[in-house]
Design an enzyme around this catalytic site. Structure first.
Site, mmCIF file in Angstrom:
data_model
loop_
_atom_site.group_PDB
_atom_site.id
_atom_site.type_symbol
_atom_site.label_atom_id
_atom_site.label_comp_id
_atom_site.label_asym_id
_atom_site.label_seq_id
_atom_site.Cartn_x
_atom_site.Cartn_y
_atom_site.Cartn_z
ATOM 1 N N GLU A 160 -11.113 11.097 18.068
ATOM 2 C CA GLU A 160 -10.520 11.168 19.406
ATOM 3 C C GLU A 160 -9.023 11.425 19.303
ATOM 4 O O GLU A 160 -8.399 11.141 18.285
ATOM 5 C CB GLU A 160 -10.706 9.844 20.161
ATOM 6 C CG GLU A 160 -12.120 9.377 20.335
ATOM 7 C CD GLU A 160 -12.174 8.004 20.997
ATOM 8 O OE1 GLU A 160 -11.104 7.507 21.443
ATOM 9 O OE2 GLU A 160 -13.265 7.423 21.069
ATOM 10 N N HIS A 172 -7.055 2.566 21.861
ATOM 11 C CA HIS A 172 -8.476 2.481 22.205
ATOM 12 C C HIS A 172 -9.157 1.779 21.034
ATOM 13 O O HIS A 172 -9.341 2.364 19.969
ATOM 14 C CB HIS A 172 -9.065 3.874 22.430
ATOM 15 C CG HIS A 172 -10.529 3.842 22.752
ATOM 16 N ND1 HIS A 172 -11.359 4.925 22.559
ATOM 17 C CD2 HIS A 172 -11.318 2.852 23.256
ATOM 18 C CE1 HIS A 172 -12.590 4.612 22.933
ATOM 19 N NE2 HIS A 172 -12.587 3.356 23.352
#
Length: 316
Positions: free
Chosen positions: A107, A158
């Protein structure tokens, strides 16, 4: 000389004027974080998804997107192009990390920001020597058009659900690193922390360094639902503020219920994400226009002096 009734009416009218003056400087600077759930070009290219994403992004002065998994580097340019065509919300610019992750699944963190209100002063990928983070924070130092708050640091994260406690405790070290690097106390930690429900119990949450160490304000409070599904109620997404000045400027914090605001069904909303964006509003508007907020007492005096002068016999 004013009659008693006339004087009271005049006072009332000037009080309303004062409120209007204060309200005119009450616009806020909004910082957001959003887990956009596996954001790819194919996803962004779907018109209903693109339209909703643009409306979400246009509410924010700085947005930190997570779960951007586009390896072609085409999704964000498309999103940025449409965002800059949307009303008068722009112009926006972007600043992205590399793809991050320990496996083939990776990501990016992506900052989208109004370039006439903020600019990237510096940024770096945290040096995760002990490999504590699955996606190490991409730290960014922003300059703002503000005399009240000329700059601030954003630290996005995250977490991976299996290592929430480890990563959130390590986030304190990232704070120390960024704060020391740029000699600032005004730091915002934000993102999908997975800091609730089965990923992190209340007891373990309260034992985190970021909860026990003084100086940190968890603006998105425990109990705020940041999930789209009606079957879940979890405060996964958080924004944590450090710095007395920064905290004094906080005017609001919330999860943005975009399905309700945009009239979407749950399934339509899930096509966008299973998370709500989270946001904080900072009172920077006077400074954004290069003006310091006037003292309340000064405003009162400037408005009341013309009325009080006749009462006090100060008129020549």
């Amino acid at each position: 000389m004013h009659s008693s009734g006339g004087f009271q009416k005049a006072i009332h009218g000037h009080a309303l004027l004062l409120l209007l003056l204060l309200a005119s400087g009450a616009e806020t600077f909004r910082i957001c974080a959003f887990n956009a759930q596996r954001l790819t070009l194919a996803k962004v290219a779907r018109e209903p998804v693109l339209d909703t994403l643009v409306k979400i992004l246009a509410r924010c002065d700085i947005m930190v997107l997570q779960e951007v998994v586009d390896s072609s580097d085409t999704a964000i340019p498309l999103l940025l192009r449409e965002l800059n065509r949307f009303g008068d919300s722009g112009p926006y610019a972007s600043h992205s990390s590399l793809l991050l992750g320990r496996s083939t699944y990776k990501e990016k963190y992506v900052y989208l920001y109004r370039s006439h209100e903020a600019e990237v002063r510096d940024s770096y990928m945290y040096d995760d020597q002990d490999d504590l983070f699955t996606r190490e924070p991409f730290v960014c130092w922003f300059s703002l058009r503000s005399k009240v708050l000329p700059s601030l640091v954003l630290v996005p994260l995250h977490t991976t659900p299996k290592a929430v406690e480890t990563e959130l405790n390590a986030l304190y070290d990232v704070f120390l690193d960024a704060s020391g690097r740029w000699q600032t106390k005004d730091v915002i930690l934000l993102g999908d922390f997975n800091a609730d429900c089965t990923s992190l119990t209340k007891k373990r949450l309260d034992d985190l360094v970021l909860r026990t160490q003084a100086g940190f304000h968890w603006a998105i409070a425990d109990g705020v639902d940041t999930t789209v599904r009606a079957s879940t109620h979890c405060t996964y997404d958080r924004i944590v503020l450090h710095g007395e000045l920064l905290q004094s400027l906080l005017r609001g914090a919330a999860a943005f219920d975009f399905p309700q605001s945009f009239g979407l069904t749950e399934q339509e909303a899930l096509n966008i994400s299973d998370h709500y964006p989270v946001e904080v509003d900072l009172a920077l508007s006077w400074a954004v226009h290069g003006v310091q907020p006037p003292c309340l007492a000064t405003l009162w005096l400037s408005l009341l002096l013309p009325l009080l002068a006749p009462q006090l016999g100060l008129v020549a």
